[in-house]
Design a protein around this motif. Structure first.
Motif, PDB file in Angstrom:
ATOM      1  N   ARG A  93      50.504  69.068  20.308  1.00 47.26           N
ATOM      2  CA  ARG A  93      51.493  68.284  19.583  1.00 47.26           C
ATOM      3  C   ARG A  93      51.966  69.063  18.374  1.00 47.26           C
ATOM      4  N   SER A  94      53.256  69.014  18.116  1.00 47.15           N
ATOM      5  CA  SER A  94      53.809  69.650  16.937  1.00 47.15           C
ATOM      6  C   SER A  94      55.143  68.992  16.607  1.00 47.15           C
ATOM      7  N   THR A  95      55.803  69.481  15.579  1.00 47.48           N
ATOM      8  CA  THR A  95      57.034  68.864  15.089  1.00 47.48           C
ATOM      9  C   THR A  95      58.112  69.913  14.893  1.00 47.48           C
ATOM     10  N   LEU A  96      59.293  69.625  15.408  1.00 43.32           N
ATOM     11  CA  LEU A  96      60.456  70.472  15.176  1.00 43.32           C
ATOM     12  C   LEU A  96      61.147  70.011  13.894  1.00 43.32           C
ATOM     13  N   LEU A  97      61.282  70.915  12.933  1.00 43.07           N
ATOM     14  CA  LEU A  97      61.835  70.576  11.631  1.00 43.07           C
ATOM     15  C   LEU A  97      63.291  71.007  11.525  1.00 43.07           C
ATOM     16  N   GLY A  98      64.037  70.286  10.723  1.00 40.34           N
ATOM     17  CA  GLY A  98      65.406  70.688  10.390  1.00 40.34           C
ATOM     18  C   GLY A  98      66.446  70.377  11.441  1.00 40.34           C
ATOM     19  N   LEU A  99      66.151  69.515  12.409  1.00 41.67           N
ATOM     20  CA  LEU A  99      67.143  69.149  13.409  1.00 41.67           C
ATOM     21  C   LEU A  99      68.162  68.178  12.806  1.00 41.67           C
ATOM     22  N   LYS A 100      69.367  68.234  13.312  1.00 43.96           N
ATOM     23  CA  LYS A 100      70.432  67.377  12.803  1.00 43.96           C
ATOM     24  C   LYS A 100      70.359  66.004  13.478  1.00 43.96           C
ATOM     25  N   PRO A 101      70.662  64.951  12.745  1.00 42.08           N
ATOM     26  CA  PRO A 101      70.623  63.604  13.350  1.00 42.08           C
ATOM     27  C   PRO A 101      71.753  63.401  14.339  1.00 42.08           C
ATOM     28  N   GLY A 102      71.486  62.608  15.369  1.00 37.29           N
ATOM     29  CA  GLY A 102      72.506  62.283  16.364  1.00 37.29           C
ATOM     30  C   GLY A 102      73.012  63.489  17.141  1.00 37.29           C
ATOM     31  N   THR A 103      72.128  64.423  17.475  1.00 43.54           N
ATOM     32  CA  THR A 103      72.522  65.668  18.146  1.00 43.54           C
ATOM     33  C   THR A 103      71.639  65.894  19.369  1.00 43.54           C
ATOM     34  N   LYS A 104      72.232  66.466  20.420  1.00 40.96           N
ATOM     35  CA  LYS A 104      71.487  66.800  21.629  1.00 40.96           C
ATOM     36  C   LYS A 104      71.028  68.253  21.565  1.00 40.96           C
ATOM     37  N   TYR A 105      69.814  68.496  22.058  1.00 42.45           N
ATOM     38  CA  TYR A 105      69.227  69.834  22.024  1.00 42.45           C
ATOM     39  C   TYR A 105      68.591  70.169  23.370  1.00 42.45           C
ATOM     40  N   ASP A 106      68.579  71.477  23.650  1.00 42.47           N
ATOM     41  CA  ASP A 106      67.803  72.029  24.755  1.00 42.47           C
ATOM     42  C   ASP A 106      66.558  72.679  24.150  1.00 42.47           C
ATOM     43  N   VAL A 107      65.400  72.164  24.500  1.00 44.19           N
ATOM     44  CA  VAL A 107      64.142  72.630  23.920  1.00 44.19           C
ATOM     45  C   VAL A 107      63.425  73.500  24.945  1.00 44.19           C
ATOM     46  N   PHE A 108      63.210  74.773  24.590  1.00 38.68           N
ATOM     47  CA  PHE A 108      62.544  75.737  25.461  1.00 38.68           C
ATOM     48  C   PHE A 108      61.101  75.925  24.984  1.00 38.68           C
ATOM     49  N   VAL A 109      60.173  75.923  25.923  1.00 33.81           N
ATOM     50  CA  VAL A 109      58.755  76.120  25.627  1.00 33.81           C
ATOM     51  C   VAL A 109      58.246  77.272  26.469  1.00 33.81           C
ATOM     52  N   ALA A 110      57.573  78.227  25.838  1.00 30.44           N
ATOM     53  CA  ALA A 110      56.976  79.365  26.542  1.00 30.44           C
ATOM     54  C   ALA A 110      55.550  79.552  26.052  1.00 30.44           C
TER      55      ALA A 110
END
Length: 352
Positions: A93-110
């Protein structure tokens, strides 16, 4: 077991549709480590004479814009066995910081072996596994600051005694329920009046301000012995006898761990951050004692959040009766409607 050691997941978030192919090792290394290869800097200098001059091209090439392919946020996750104990399933578990509100993102995990990041040469390593999933942020945090009503307004009473409205600093920072490591000594809180005409006078006449107070001592909770109590944002006021309204903006900031070093990959070794009345949170503090220096090898980022806080001061003898302010009820009974007075008397009788 195949890599013979620790593995960790690196996460990058891109605006939806801006990244068409999965990030490579170099992109993860550039974001988290910050090492960029520069061939010109690695060239040996001349033994003597003036430094070599670069030839000027007749038509200089314009650098290609990489605005749409840059990640907006990232994090490092230490993986462990899932709760079921399945040796083939890892979770973290972790947290993505600094994302903009009301926005769609593609999150890549490696997932990479830890040995790949301990190598100073930072040679490209193929990920052990990787995936991508779409996510979206909400448009509003839906916070009720300092006990505000569902409309977001903090309701105060005229001449209300001892106004001290508290809230958790993590909520004010926008990190409610977020698993993260925070530097409790970096907490900062400020406020100012809105630009509306007469707001400063209302704030001054009613003694409205927001302060950051030390946590209360002697909180009776079994969690206190294993955690660190956070400082408490508090709304303080001394309302006058006149009904009025004002608006202030409250800004909070703190340092949050973004890229842990190899010694601090497992946040469970840090003390738990405790909210009001010793309540446990999903966050950890970087040190057990105040004033202790945070790790210089870890990468920290400053998280800021600014919220608007409307305050309304009104005459409500029913509410005065509910909080036990009998003198204010008697003082205003002659100027209020009879229905309100009867309700206030009923509330007084109910509180006894």
């Amino acid at each position: 077991e195949s890599v013979g050691g620790l593995v960790r997941a690196h996460v990058l978030a891109y605006p939806a549709g801006s990244k068409r192919s999965p990030p490579e090792f170099a992109e993860y290394a550039k974001f988290f480590v910050g090492k960029q290869e520069d061939q010109d800097k690695e060239k040996p200098k001349a033994a003597g004479g003036p430094p070599p001059q670069r030839k000027k091209s007749a038509e200089p090439k314009k650098a290609k814009s990489s605005k749409h392919s840059q990640p907006e946020s990232g994090c490092v996750v230490c993986l462990g066995l899932c709760n079921s104990g399945d040796p083939e399933t890892l979770e973290g578990r972790s947290t993505l910081l600094g994302l903009k509100p009301g926005t769609k993102y593609d999150v890549f995990v490696a997932i990479f072996p830890e040995a790949a990041w301990l190598d100073d040469r930072q040679q490209a390593v193929a990920p052990l596994a990787r995936t991508m999933s779409p996510h979206a942020t909400c448009s509003d945090l839906n916070l009720r600051l300092f006990g505000a009503s569902p409309s977001g307004v903090v309701e105060l009473l005229t001449e209300e005694p001892d106004v001290n409205r508290q809230m958790c600093f993590l909520d004010l920072l926008g990190l409610r329920g977020a698993p993260c490591v925070i530097d409790q000594d970096s907490f900062s809180l400020s406020w100012k009046c809105a630009d509306s005409k007469g707001c400063a006078k209302v704030v001054q006449d009613n003694g409205i301000k927001v302060v950051l107070r030390d946590p209360p001592a002697g909180v009776e909770s079994p969690a206190v012995t294993g955690g660190v109590q956070l400082r408490v944002p508090t709304l303080v006021a001394s309302p006058a006898h006149l009904a009025n309204k004002a608006e202030i903006s409250v800004s909070a900031s703190a340092s949050v761990l973004m890229h842990p070093c190899s010694k601090h990959l497992v946040p469970s070794s840090c003390p738990t951050a405790l909210s009001l009345h010793g309540q446990s949170t999903e966050a950890w503090c970087c040190a057990k004692q105040p004033g202790a220096a945070k790790c210089a090898d870890c990468r920290w980022v400053t998280v800021k959040n600014k919220q608007s806080l409307p305050v309304r001061i009104s005459v409500d003898i029913v509410r005065m009766a509910e909080i036990g302010d009998i003198q204010s009820v008697i003082k205003r009974a002659e100027v209020c409607e009879q229905a309100e007075v009867r309700s206030a008397v009923a509330a007084l009788l109910a509180t006894k």
